[in-house]
Design a protein around this motif. Structure first.
Motif, PDB file in Angstrom:
ATOM      1  N   ARG A 603       0.816  -1.213   0.000  1.00 48.66           N
ATOM      2  CA  ARG A 603       0.000   0.000   0.000  1.00 48.66           C
ATOM      3  C   ARG A 603       0.851   1.265   0.000  1.00 48.66           C
ATOM      4  N   SER A 604       2.112   1.152   0.445  1.00 47.37           N
ATOM      5  CA  SER A 604       2.982   2.334   0.472  1.00 47.37           C
ATOM      6  C   SER A 604       4.046   2.275  -0.610  1.00 47.37           C
ATOM      7  N   ALA A 605       3.913   1.370  -1.563  1.00 46.88           N
ATOM      8  CA  ALA A 605       4.961   1.147  -2.564  1.00 46.88           C
ATOM      9  C   ALA A 605       5.304   2.415  -3.338  1.00 46.88           C
ATOM     10  N   ARG A 606       4.311   3.260  -3.584  1.00 47.67           N
ATOM     11  CA  ARG A 606       4.559   4.466  -4.381  1.00 47.67           C
ATOM     12  C   ARG A 606       5.508   5.439  -3.697  1.00 47.67           C
ATOM     13  N   THR A 607       5.655   5.323  -2.383  1.00 49.59           N
ATOM     14  CA  THR A 607       6.535   6.245  -1.654  1.00 49.59           C
ATOM     15  C   THR A 607       7.871   5.600  -1.275  1.00 49.59           C
ATOM     16  N   GLN A 608       8.066   4.338  -1.634  1.00 50.84           N
ATOM     17  CA  GLN A 608       9.273   3.623  -1.221  1.00 50.84           C
ATOM     18  C   GLN A 608      10.416   3.821  -2.210  1.00 50.84           C
ATOM     19  N   ARG A 609      11.634   3.918  -1.672  1.00 53.99           N
ATOM     20  CA  ARG A 609      12.832   3.983  -2.507  1.00 53.99           C
ATOM     21  C   ARG A 609      13.942   3.079  -1.979  1.00 53.99           C
ATOM     22  N   THR A 610      13.820   2.625  -0.739  1.00 56.23           N
ATOM     23  CA  THR A 610      14.881   1.853  -0.103  1.00 56.23           C
ATOM     24  C   THR A 610      15.061   0.495  -0.772  1.00 56.23           C
TER      25      THR A 610
END
Length: 709
Positions: A603-610
């Motif tokens: 659900r938070s994939a769009r904000t992930q970069r790590t």
């Protein structure tokens, strides 16, 4: 004690004809050259540590050290993982207590016995945790008996102390689970669960008409049902030297149900040398916050309680002193329960007094003439067998299975203590890089979630702490604070988890503690705040997940257990799904619940970069696929490796070595921009280069993943 370890390792390579050993000639000779030059510690050094007793303190009172009736010898099993053959070398060893002679290898070979447990409506759920082998001495001290697994069958074996060939004593058609030697030494009393085999045969037959999907299922672990508990235990008595096998009597069953040794882990009765008894009772047996109470018998049949807080809040073993007038016991205490203390209580002579305390781990201690023989380990010293005198604090090594570790370079360890935003005590062991230079800021790796004893690979043993230190990292071995759910009046495990989950109280507590610990290291000028990596197993993996979904900017991450996500209920089976719903997790119908925005990586994939590395067992990776797929679709650098025949705690030596090495390479690549890999792992490098290019294209340019070190 180099000669002791040499003899053990050499014996691990040669096995009596009665056993069925793995080909241990691949094992290290292990000879210690006193003129050896110190060298860097490698992942293989950690994998191949020779172990005694319970792994990772899973079985705190396993009885893995047995003292002979005359008090002159101890027996124990040594096990060594051998990655080349993906197997273990096992040896039953007898050593003089006074360390004035070499050990005797009384048995070697066999297969690793792994623990099982009844879990969420499933009997004998498999694990990768080695079952500690507890030897027992004959009354005359001429032989030891122990559990041994050969050709897929676990039986009671007997080995002569003189080093003669070992033989199987029982011939049970199903695995022996526990045993005792009878008082007269003429028979073996043992237990089995034959009902498990019958139930498994019924399940096989059920498959002809289709399995009914019910609480017996754990889809992520198997596509067929498990046997459902309870499975009855059968008790047997077999006369030695004959084929006489019969049902055990009630009196014999009571012998089997009692403790195997003279120490007590919280149940049963301990009888002193004068015949005086001591015992433990529990208040509110089913309560999470139940307290244990210590009693001794007094004049006229009265029970005398120890009402001091040190008695009421004690945990662990109790034992009588040789004079029969005083009791001793262990207690965890100090900052965040970091210390182990030994207390002595003389009933009728005031409260107990503390006579010893240490931050080292003490396990499976056996009393001998006022002293203790224990397994002991510290942050930089792998497990040894020692003789401890609590009054003086003097400790001497009886047996060191890994003397070569004295020549391996390891980072200095500093215990750091602090509180989180709730005021809860926590601590961490800071492992400095080998060759540390004050004033230079280093990349940091966080390893979770308990930090006691030798700093090997964190809880679950997948992140090689000292190998990271030899690669130029600072490591924070983090000990999580007490669960928030245990702070109040929770009565059941469900109550505890519900309080933990309300507002993600426990996750916020852990994350607050982690961030405060890292900030201390940054303020001290030790750590580069832009190059902080995090790892996690089990509860630690959930901490990684929660941190990432709540915006903590880690440079790289690695997890090795199931990730919580929206589809978890369909993967874990009906019984687990009901339990999690009772704890406060949304049901499958609540796919849009705000709950998942704070925990789910999908659900938070769009904000992930790590960049995230996942190395998981084949019996538990399925719930993580939702997160993995969403992150891949968003072009986040995420990689997944699945290990066959594994469980929550991975047990296969070749897998452990591969996991260690890949974790090191992963953080080197993303945090230090190192792109030179060993020839055997160039495929990983090529794939990660592709992930990097894809992520950079998604972000519109090459991302800075940290300077080369």
């Amino acid at each position: 004690m180099p000669g002791f370890a040499i003899a053990v390792v050499l014996a691990l390579q040669f096995t009596p004809a009665t056993a069925a050993p793995p080909p241990c000639e691949a094992s290290r000779a292990g000879q210690v050259d006193t003129a050896a030059v110190p060298r860097a510690l490698t992942p293989e050094d950690l994998v191949r540590l020779k172990d005694i007793g319970p792994p990772d303190r899973v079985f705190p009172e396993s009885g893995s050290i047995a003292l002979s009736p005359d008090g002159q010898m101890i027996a124990f099993q040594v096990r060594e993982a051998v990655p080349e053959i993906n197997n273990y070398c096992l040896a039953m060893v007898v050593v003089p207590v006074h360390a004035n002679g070499p050990p005797t290898i009384v048995d070697s070979g066999g297969e690793l016995v792994r623990a099982t447990y009844d879990f969420r409506g499933k009997a004998a759920y498999p694990t990768g945790v080695p079952l500690p082998i507890a030897p027992q001495w004959s009354a005359d001290g001429q032989w030891v008996a122990f559990l041994k697994r050969v050709a897929g069958s676990t039986q009671v074996w007997r080995a002569e102390v003189s080093g003669g060939l070992s033989v199987a004593l029982t011939r049970s058609p199903v695995d022996v689970e526990d045993f005792r030697i009878s008082a007269d030494g003429r028979s073996i009393i043992f237990s089995t669960r034959e009902g498990l085999l019958r139930t498994q045969q019924q399940i096989q037959k059920e498959g002809l008409s289709g399995y009914h999907y019910d609480d017996r299922f754990a889809p992520m672990a198997a596509s067929r049902p498990f046997a459902a508990p309870p499975i009855s235990t059968e008790f047997w008595t077999e006369t030695l030297g004959s084929t006489d096998l019969r049902r055990a009597t009630e009196a014999e069953i009571e012998i089997l149900r009692g403790p195997a040794g003279v120490l007590n882990g919280g149940h049963g009765t301990v009888v002193g040398p004068m015949g005086r008894k001591a015992w433990i009772t529990q208040s509110e047996q089913d309560a999470i916050n139940s307290r244990s109470y210590l009693f001794v018998d007094g004049p006229g049949g009265r029970s005398i309680p120890c009402l001091a807080e040190s008695c009421i809040d004690r945990r662990g073993k109790i034992w009588w002193q040789p004079d029969g007038r005083s009791l001793r016991f262990f207690r965890r205490e100090g900052w965040s329960k970091e210390s182990t203390a030994i207390y002595e209580w003389k009933p009728g002579d005031g409260p107990p007094r503390r006579i010893y305390t240490t931050n080292d781990v003490l396990l499976d201690c056996v009393p001998r003439s006022g002293d203790l023989i224990c397994l002991r380990e510290s942050s930089t010293q792998p497990r040894q067998i020692v003789r401890l005198s609590p009054e003086s604090g003097a400790s001497s090594v009886i047996f060191d299975p890994n003397p070569e570790f004295r020549f391996l370079l390891m980072g200095h360890v500093e215990r750091m203590k602090w509180r989180n935003y709730l005021g809860l005590e926590t601590y961490g062991d800071v492992v400095f890089p080998v060759g540390y230079r004050p004033g230079k800021r280093y990349p940091l790796i966080i390893v979770q979630y308990e930090s006691r004893g030798f700093l090997r690979g964190g809880t679950g043993d997948e992140y090689p702490i000292q190998a990271f230190a030899n690669r130029g990292y600072v490591v924070l071995s983090f000990n999580r604070p007490q669960m928030v759910g245990l702070l109040n009046s929770a009565k059941t495990a469900i109550d505890v988890e519900r309080e933990n989950l309300t507002g993600f109280a426990d996750r916020r507590s852990i994350l607050s503690a982690l961030k405060a610990g890292v900030q201390q290291l940054v303020r001290r000028g030790i750590v580069d705040e832009h190059r902080v990596g995090i790892t996690g197993f089990s509860d630690g993996a959930t901490t990684v997940q929660f941190a990432l979904t709540n915006g903590v900017p880690f440079a790289a991450a690695a997890v090795s257990s199931m990730l919580w996500d929206v589809s978890y209920a369909s993967m874990v089976g009906p019984a687990a799904a009901r339990e999690f719903a009772a704890q406060g997790f949304p049901t499958t119908l609540d796919t849009n619940s705000p709950f998942w925005q704070q925990l789910s990586l999908s659900r938070s994939a769009r904000t992930q970069r790590t960049p995230i590395l996942m190395q998981m067992a084949d019996d538990s990776y399925l719930p993580s696929l939702e997160s993995f797929t969403a992150l891949r679709e968003k072009k986040v650098p995420v990689d997944l490796f699945i290990f066959p025949g594994e469980y929550h705690v991975k047990w296969q030596p070749a897998h452990r070595l591969s996991i260690y090495e890949r974790n090191l390479d992963w953080f080197d690549y993303w945090m230090r921009d190192i792109r030179q890999f060993p020839r055997t792992r160039t495929s990983d490098l090529a794939h990660w280069e592709d992930l990097r290019k894809t992520a950079s294209a998604q972000e519109g340019g090459e991302r800075d993943y940290g300077p080369t070190q």
